[in-house]
Design a protein around this motif. Structure first.
Motif, mmCIF file in Angstrom:
data_model
loop_
_atom_site.group_PDB
_atom_site.id
_atom_site.type_symbol
_atom_site.label_atom_id
_atom_site.label_comp_id
_atom_site.label_asym_id
_atom_site.label_seq_id
_atom_site.Cartn_x
_atom_site.Cartn_y
_atom_site.Cartn_z
ATOM 1 N N ILE A 132 0.876 -1.178 0.000
ATOM 2 C CA ILE A 132 0.000 0.000 0.000
ATOM 3 C C ILE A 132 0.908 1.221 0.000
ATOM 4 C CG2 ILE A 132 -1.785 1.293 1.218
ATOM 5 C CD1 ILE A 132 -2.814 -1.252 2.384
ATOM 6 N N SER A 184 2.348 4.955 0.273
ATOM 7 C CA SER A 184 1.954 6.053 1.144
ATOM 8 C C SER A 184 1.583 7.308 0.369
ATOM 9 C CB SER A 184 3.084 6.378 2.127
ATOM 10 O OG SER A 184 4.305 6.556 1.432
ATOM 11 N N ARG A 208 0.160 7.247 -2.797
ATOM 12 C CA ARG A 208 -0.796 6.859 -3.825
ATOM 13 C C ARG A 208 -0.139 6.568 -5.184
ATOM 14 N NH1 ARG A 208 -2.640 7.373 0.565
ATOM 15 N NH2 ARG A 208 -4.724 8.092 1.153
ATOM 16 N N PRO A 247 -4.953 0.512 -2.994
ATOM 17 C CA PRO A 247 -5.001 1.975 -3.098
ATOM 18 C C PRO A 247 -4.957 2.744 -1.794
ATOM 19 C CG PRO A 247 -7.176 1.046 -3.461
ATOM 20 C CD PRO A 247 -6.235 -0.114 -3.335
ATOM 21 N N SER A 248 -5.448 2.207 -0.685
ATOM 22 C CA SER A 248 -5.650 3.048 0.490
ATOM 23 C C SER A 248 -5.320 2.300 1.770
ATOM 24 C CB SER A 248 -7.100 3.536 0.550
ATOM 25 O OG SER A 248 -7.369 4.218 1.751
ATOM 26 N N THR A 249 -4.778 3.043 2.760
ATOM 27 C CA THR A 249 -4.493 2.456 4.065
ATOM 28 C C THR A 249 -5.761 2.184 4.863
ATOM 29 O OG1 THR A 249 -4.230 4.680 4.997
ATOM 30 C CG2 THR A 249 -2.236 3.578 4.220
ATOM 31 N N GLU A 250 -6.889 2.718 4.406
ATOM 32 C CA GLU A 250 -8.138 2.487 5.126
ATOM 33 C C GLU A 250 -8.608 1.036 5.003
ATOM 34 O OE1 GLU A 250 -10.898 5.260 3.567
ATOM 35 O OE2 GLU A 250 -9.853 7.040 4.352
ATOM 36 N N GLU A 255 -2.338 9.998 10.298
ATOM 37 C CA GLU A 255 -2.506 8.871 9.372
ATOM 38 C C GLU A 255 -2.093 7.559 10.017
ATOM 39 O OE1 GLU A 255 -1.846 10.318 4.840
ATOM 40 O OE2 GLU A 255 -0.098 10.520 6.147
ATOM 41 N N THR A 262 -4.484 4.351 10.692
ATOM 42 C CA THR A 262 -4.166 3.041 10.126
ATOM 43 C C THR A 262 -4.143 1.971 11.205
ATOM 44 O OG1 THR A 262 -2.854 4.091 8.382
ATOM 45 C CG2 THR A 262 -2.469 1.747 8.796
#
Length: 422
Positions: A108, A110, A112, A125-128, A153, A157
């Protein structure tokens, strides 16, 4: 092994030594309480023998695990979160050293943007969605490069991974100097901020003194034991390849001082003059040179190199204090000219006959591994680490000699008992 495993192994050796001393003291006290006359020597040699046997078996087990992991077994898939410089370093660390037991199965980034060093690695795509991304790529460990994110962030995470059942590990922010086991990091109260006081690392003089005594005593004993092998090898070089039998090379020692290193000759006489014609055959990246099919190496020289017999004369350098039994590889002056300031820190300690790079990655073409292992040794030097490397060195030398013999006997296969030495 992996560079981090060496520190764990050295800690094991130190604990075994302390346990041996403690058990010897307890055994002797029991003898004194039960008998009027008791000698401490039975307790000493029995405890010492137990410590050596345990250390050898632990080392062989580590070597077996290392071989299994290089063959793709017992590997843990990891989701790497972050795409900064330290993320890249971790990616190459796991790639260069599969024996660590980790492989990056997903990333992932950082920022993008997919970095170029990931080589087609599966990305998300995303740390979510860290937990779902880890399950999608089969990872059981989430490794987060903390230096690639700000505090908010990183907290978000970590909160998203809470209760996921995944193993979460943080890395980054303390690269290089934090690996030094003798550097003290202490929290300092300053309002409500997290401020840390970092004490500089010092090499204890008494440990340096013991290291020199160890070099002298063990070096002298090894020279006596290896003298018959050296005499036979020197005669073989004289008869098969002619004179000179020995070569003298200028190498860079501690604090950048030049010294003359001794070796048995394994190349043709005009090897230096023929260097330009073999440079395209270089298998290594960076300033180091190695070519498996180097035509300048004589057939006898290939065996002497594989079995490390050509390096026996360097025990004289150890006795003179130019080198140590354990340390970074002694570099050529031309190689040192290509090293940056950080890598030149390797000159803080004497160069070694054996060392982390020599036993772990000598045949590896990656200059990154060479740099990492040398700096790791300098930053984490201790007597325990030296003892761990010394105990593994005969196993590695035996493995290289066995492979050299196998090459001379076509059709022969390495037995499973000896494959763990590979």
């Amino acid at each position: 092994y992996g560079s981090g495993a060496w520190m764990l192994y050295s800690v094991e050796i130190s604990r075994l030594n302390r346990a041996a001393i403690g058990s010897a003291a307890v055994f002797f006290l029991l003898q004194v309480s039960l008998t009027e006359q008791a000698s401490p020597w039975p307790a000493i040699w029995r405890s010492a023998l137990a410590a050596v046997v345990l250390a050898v078996f632990r080392g062989l087990r580590r070597r077996w695990v290392s071989v299994q992991r290089r063959d793709g077994r017992y590997i843990t898939p990891v989701l790497l979160v972050g795409s900064g410089p330290e993320s890249e370093e971790l990616f190459h660390l796991f790639k260069d050293h599969p024996e660590i037991g980790y492989t990056v199965s997903g990333l992932i980034p950082s920022d993008r943007l997919l970095p170029t060093w990931c080589n087609g690695l599966r990305s998300f795509p995303s740390t979510e969605s860290c937990a779902s991304a880890a399950r999608a790529c089969g990872a059981s460990v989430v490794l987060i490069d903390a230096s690639a994110f700000d505090g908010a962030e990183l907290e978000q995470t970590l909160a998203g991974l809470a209760g996921s059942g995944l193993q979460v590990r943080l890395a980054g922010g303390f690269d290089g100097w934090s690996r030094n086991s003798r550097r003290s990091v202490k929290a300092v109260p300053l309002a409500y901020e997290s401020i840390y006081d970092v004490a500089p690392a010092d090499l204890p003089r008494w440990q340096l003194g013991i290291k020199r005594v160890l070099d002298t005593v063990v070096g002298a004993g090894a020279l006596v034991l290896c003298l018959p092998v050296l005499v036979v090898a020197a005669l073989a070089v004289r008869i098969v390849d002619g004179s000179p039998v020995f070569i003298r090379q200028q190498r860079v020692g501690r604090f950048g001082r030049l010294f003359t290193m001794l070796k048995l000759r394994t190349m043709v006489v005009n090897a230096e003059a023929r260097l330009p014609e073999v440079l395209p055959m270089n298998m290594r990246d960076g300033p180091l040179f190695k070519a498996d099919a180097d035509p300048r190496i004589t057939p006898l020289g290939r065996f002497l190199r594989a079995a490390s017999i050509d390096e026996i004369p360097q025990l004289l350098n150890v006795m003179r204090g130019d080198m140590s039994l354990v340390g970074p590889r002694p570099s050529l002056p031309d190689e040192c000219m290509s090293f940056d300031g950080t890598l030149r820190l390797r000159e803080r300690v004497p160069p070694g006959l054996s060392g982390l790079w020599q036993v772990e990655a000598r045949d590896m073409p990656s200059f990154r591994a060479y740099r990492r292992l040398d700096l790791y040794y300098v930053q984490n030097w201790s007597l325990g680490l030296d003892l761990a490397i010394l105990m593994v060195t005969p196993v590695v030398v035996a493995a290289r000699a066995w492979r050299a013999v196998q090459r001379l006997l076509p059709g022969r296969r390495t037995s499973s008992a000896l494959s763990l030495l590979d």
